[in-house]
Every structure is written in C-alpha cells, then in structure tokens.
Design a protein around this motif. Structure first.
Motif, PDB file in Angstrom:
ATOM      1  N   ALA A 146      -1.056  -2.192   6.160  1.00  0.00           N
ATOM      2  CA  ALA A 146      -0.825  -1.378   4.914  1.00  0.00           C
ATOM      3  C   ALA A 146      -1.100  -2.102   3.842  1.00  0.00           C
ATOM      4  O   ALA A 146      -0.718  -3.172   3.655  1.00  0.00           O
ATOM      5  N   THR A 147      -1.972  -1.459   3.032  1.00  0.00           N
ATOM      6  CA  THR A 147      -2.162  -2.124   1.625  1.00  0.00           C
ATOM      7  C   THR A 147      -1.570  -1.003   0.519  1.00  0.00           C
ATOM      8  O   THR A 147      -1.809  -1.541  -0.824  1.00  0.00           O
ATOM      9  N   GLU A 148      -1.025  -0.224   0.667  1.00  0.00           N
ATOM     10  CA  GLU A 148      -0.689   0.884  -0.525  1.00  0.00           C
ATOM     11  C   GLU A 148       0.220   0.304  -1.511  1.00  0.00           C
ATOM     12  O   GLU A 148       0.407   0.652  -2.719  1.00  0.00           O
ATOM     13  N   ASP A 149       1.113  -0.679  -1.167  1.00  0.00           N
ATOM     14  CA  ASP A 149       1.769  -1.379  -2.206  1.00  0.00           C
ATOM     15  C   ASP A 149       1.233  -2.316  -3.180  1.00  0.00           C
ATOM     16  O   ASP A 149       1.761  -2.761  -4.073  1.00  0.00           O
ATOM     17  N   PHE A 150      -0.038  -2.908  -2.700  1.00  0.00           N
ATOM     18  CA  PHE A 150      -0.527  -3.776  -3.509  1.00  0.00           C
ATOM     19  C   PHE A 150      -1.928  -3.530  -3.835  1.00  0.00           C
ATOM     20  O   PHE A 150      -2.560  -4.118  -4.872  1.00  0.00           O
ATOM     21  N   LEU A 151      -2.854  -2.586  -3.281  1.00  0.00           N
ATOM     22  CA  LEU A 151      -4.211  -2.287  -3.534  1.00  0.00           C
ATOM     23  C   LEU A 151      -4.365  -0.932  -4.279  1.00  0.00           C
ATOM     24  O   LEU A 151      -4.601  -0.856  -5.343  1.00  0.00           O
ATOM     25  N   GLU A 152      -3.753   0.134  -3.346  1.00  0.00           N
ATOM     26  CA  GLU A 152      -3.752   1.408  -4.037  1.00  0.00           C
ATOM     27  C   GLU A 152      -2.694   1.491  -5.175  1.00  0.00           C
ATOM     28  O   GLU A 152      -2.710   2.392  -6.239  1.00  0.00           O
ATOM     29  N   SER A 153      -1.688   0.671  -5.120  1.00  0.00           N
ATOM     30  CA  SER A 153      -0.911   0.389  -6.363  1.00  0.00           C
ATOM     31  C   SER A 153      -0.664  -0.865  -6.481  1.00  0.00           C
ATOM     32  O   SER A 153      -0.781  -1.802  -5.603  1.00  0.00           O
ATOM     33  N   ASN A 154      -0.151  -1.294  -7.646  1.00  0.00           N
ATOM     34  CA  ASN A 154       0.117  -2.779  -7.780  1.00  0.00           C
ATOM     35  C   ASN A 154       1.429  -3.242  -7.855  1.00  0.00           C
ATOM     36  O   ASN A 154       2.161  -3.111  -9.156  1.00  0.00           O
ATOM     37  N   PHE A 155       2.302  -3.320  -6.922  1.00  0.00           N
ATOM     38  CA  PHE A 155       3.566  -3.578  -6.737  1.00  0.00           C
ATOM     39  C   PHE A 155       4.404  -2.716  -7.667  1.00  0.00           C
ATOM     40  O   PHE A 155       5.363  -3.182  -8.497  1.00  0.00           O
ATOM     41  N   GLY A 156       4.307  -1.405  -7.485  1.00  0.00           N
ATOM     42  CA  GLY A 156       5.145  -0.682  -7.935  1.00  0.00           C
ATOM     43  C   GLY A 156       4.405   0.513  -9.137  1.00  0.00           C
ATOM     44  O   GLY A 156       4.741   1.372  -9.472  1.00  0.00           O
ATOM     45  N   ASN A 157       3.208  -0.111  -9.568  1.00  0.00           N
ATOM     46  CA  ASN A 157       2.347   0.629 -10.659  1.00  0.00           C
ATOM     47  C   ASN A 157       0.991   1.220  -9.724  1.00  0.00           C
ATOM     48  O   ASN A 157       0.178   0.742  -9.639  1.00  0.00           O
ATOM     49  N   LYS A 158       1.272   2.649  -9.659  1.00  0.00           N
ATOM     50  CA  LYS A 158       0.358   3.295  -8.891  1.00  0.00           C
ATOM     51  C   LYS A 158      -0.993   3.253  -9.959  1.00  0.00           C
ATOM     52  O   LYS A 158      -0.999   3.685 -11.027  1.00  0.00           O
ATOM     53  N   ALA A 159      -2.219   3.069  -9.054  1.00  0.00           N
ATOM     54  CA  ALA A 159      -3.448   3.235  -9.978  1.00  0.00           C
ATOM     55  C   ALA A 159      -3.669   4.340 -10.758  1.00  0.00           C
ATOM     56  O   ALA A 159      -3.720   5.467  -9.900  1.00  0.00           O
ATOM     57  N   ILE A 160      -4.082   4.367 -11.783  1.00  0.00           N
ATOM     58  CA  ILE A 160      -4.348   5.591 -12.481  1.00  0.00           C
ATOM     59  C   ILE A 160      -5.815   5.749 -12.668  1.00  0.00           C
ATOM     60  O   ILE A 160      -6.544   4.946 -13.020  1.00  0.00           O
ATOM     61  N   PRO A 161      -6.284   6.909 -12.085  1.00  0.00           N
ATOM     62  CA  PRO A 161      -7.717   7.167 -12.173  1.00  0.00           C
ATOM     63  C   PRO A 161      -8.178   7.456 -13.459  1.00  0.00           C
ATOM     64  O   PRO A 161      -7.779   8.063 -14.194  1.00  0.00           O
ATOM     65  N   ILE A 162      -9.534   6.626 -13.629  1.00  0.00           N
ATOM     66  CA  ILE A 162     -10.168   6.706 -15.128  1.00  0.00           C
ATOM     67  C   ILE A 162     -11.468   6.686 -14.712  1.00  0.00           C
ATOM     68  O   ILE A 162     -12.151   6.598 -13.579  1.00  0.00           O
ATOM     69  N   ASN A 163     -12.449   7.172 -15.788  1.00  0.00           N
ATOM     70  CA  ASN A 163     -13.892   6.861 -15.559  1.00  0.00           C
ATOM     71  C   ASN A 163     -14.215   5.651 -16.263  1.00  0.00           C
ATOM     72  O   ASN A 163     -13.585   4.637 -17.048  1.00  0.00           O
ATOM     73  N   GLU A 164     -15.785   5.380 -16.065  1.00  0.00           N
ATOM     74  CA  GLU A 164     -16.277   3.968 -17.065  1.00  0.00           C
ATOM     75  C   GLU A 164     -16.104   4.044 -18.363  1.00  0.00           C
ATOM     76  O   GLU A 164     -15.850   2.956 -19.006  1.00  0.00           O
TER      77      GLU A 164
END
Length: 237
Positions: A146-164
């Motif tokens: 399981a990687t959702e706690d450190f890859l898809e989110s960074n230890f509590g901070n969910k990744a915010i989708p952005i563009n280049e």
C-alpha cells in the motif's frame, strides 16, 4: 529507489518514503519524509502515461505526462551474475541513455519513466553519469504494498492535481521568495521577531533578503533534474 510492479500499476519512489511509512504503521508514529528527487511516478501497467508527484513549497502536487521511449536495441550482451544482459540506447529528457536489460525477466519496466524494452532493465545510466541505476535486489511480495499514505498523498497531504503551467508558476513563486512564510511573519511583527533559518538567527528583512539570495544560489547550483530539457531557467537578481 524502489520499482514497484503490480498486476495493474507500476510505481517508482524513494526507499526512504516506504521506510518511513512502514515505521509509522509498525510503531504508531506520525513521521513524514519529503522526497526531493523529482522522480516519484506511477502509471498503468504497459503504459507510457505517467502521473508525476512533486513537493513544491509546502504543498504536494501531481501532474500527468505522456513519455514515450523509443529504444535502439543492440546485439551487444554481457553477463551479470547468472543473467545475460542486452544493451539498448535511447534519448529521453534531453539526455542520452544506455540500458542493459534482461529478456529472461519478462517485465518491460525500468527506473523512473524509462521502460518499454523486452525485459527488465538491470542497469541504466546517462552519458554524463549524472544518473546511474543498478538493480541491487529483487523481491516478490505476498501482496500489493500500500502506497496511498506516502505516494498518492505525502503523509497526510493528498496530492493536488495541477498542470505543467501551474507547476512552473509554483516553482517560480518558491524561487522568487523561498522564505515567504517567514517574511510575512517578520513584516507583521515589524522586525521584532527572531527567525531561525538553517541554524542562523534572522532579525530583520535585510538579513532575510541575504538568506533568500543564498537559497536562490543553491537552487540554481543544483538545478539538474533527470529531464534536463524541462529544467527551470531561473533568473539572477
């Protein structure tokens, strides 16, 4: 780094991320780790469509790219322990790469985004030797890690989708004022505040400006991402 191959997805991330996550789960800790390699990605299996994860300022973001790799496979081979490796070359990210892959390991994956060969990449390096990868261990896990706690989110901070374009803007904002938070607090206190930056106590805006210029020099000095063709062009003030 860890190349994590599952039946549906492939992920590439720093080992320290996984170690921190495992310690948190085992001991009930709440530690975090910031990966600054700029090489954290995931993709569907057999795909060149990558989701990239990056820390900028105090935020965690993701953005999508398509990164087709066109290889030229050589007849040259060599032995690595009990494996026969075959040579291949490509250009990617503004760099010239040489890979050694093994046809006996039926995964067409490799470090970061460099994939698409008829076998697992064991060795990979660019011609300037800025980035060198060697497979040092292979392990089959009993289940999906399981990687959702450190890859898809960074230890509590969910990744915010952005563009280049948004990514470029955020990076430049950080470069222009890397201590914006500290500057805001200093201005509010009318300089009547002590701020510690890298072990140095800052008393006023002038001293903060000096630290800002030093940080900008460091950012420019180490501005050598794997995809050098996408490197930021920082101004000098």
């Amino acid at each position: 780094m860890i190349l994590d191959i599952t039946p549906k997805e492939v992920k590439f991330y720093g080992k320290d991320l996984a170690t921190t996550d495992s310690l948190n789960k085992k001991f009930g800790m709440n530690s975090s780790y910031t990966d600054m390699t700029g090489q954290v990605v995931k993709r569907k299996i057999n795909s060149f469509d990558n989701e990239n994860f990056i820390n900028i300022k105090n935020g965690y973001y993701s953005f999508k790219t398509t990164d087709k790799i066109n290889w030229t496979i050589s007849n040259e081979t060599k032995k690595a322990e009990n494996y026969t490796l075959q040579k291949a070359i490509t250009q990617f990210g503004g760099r010239n790469w040489t890979a050694w892959f093994c046809k006996d390991i039926p995964f067409n994956e490799g470090p970061f985004k460099l994939r698409g060969l008829p076998g697992l990449i064991f060795e990979l390096a660019d011609d300037k030797k800025n980035f060198i990868y060697n497979l040092i261990k292979s392990q089959e896990l009993p289940g999906i890690f399981a990687t959702e706690d450190f890859l898809e989110s960074n230890f509590g901070n969910k990744a915010i989708p952005i563009n280049e374009k948004q990514k470029h803007k955020l990076i430049m904002e950080f470069y222009n004022d890397p201590f914006a938070f500290e500057r805001n607090n200093l201005n509010k206190s009318n300089n009547d505040l002590r701020i510690n930056i890298n072990g140095k106590e800052i008393h006023n805006v002038d001293e903060l400006n000096t630290q800002t210029k030093s940080m900008q020099e460091v950012i420019r000095k180490y501005n050598n991402p794997l995809e050098i063709d996408k490197a930021m062009h920082y101004p000098i003030y």
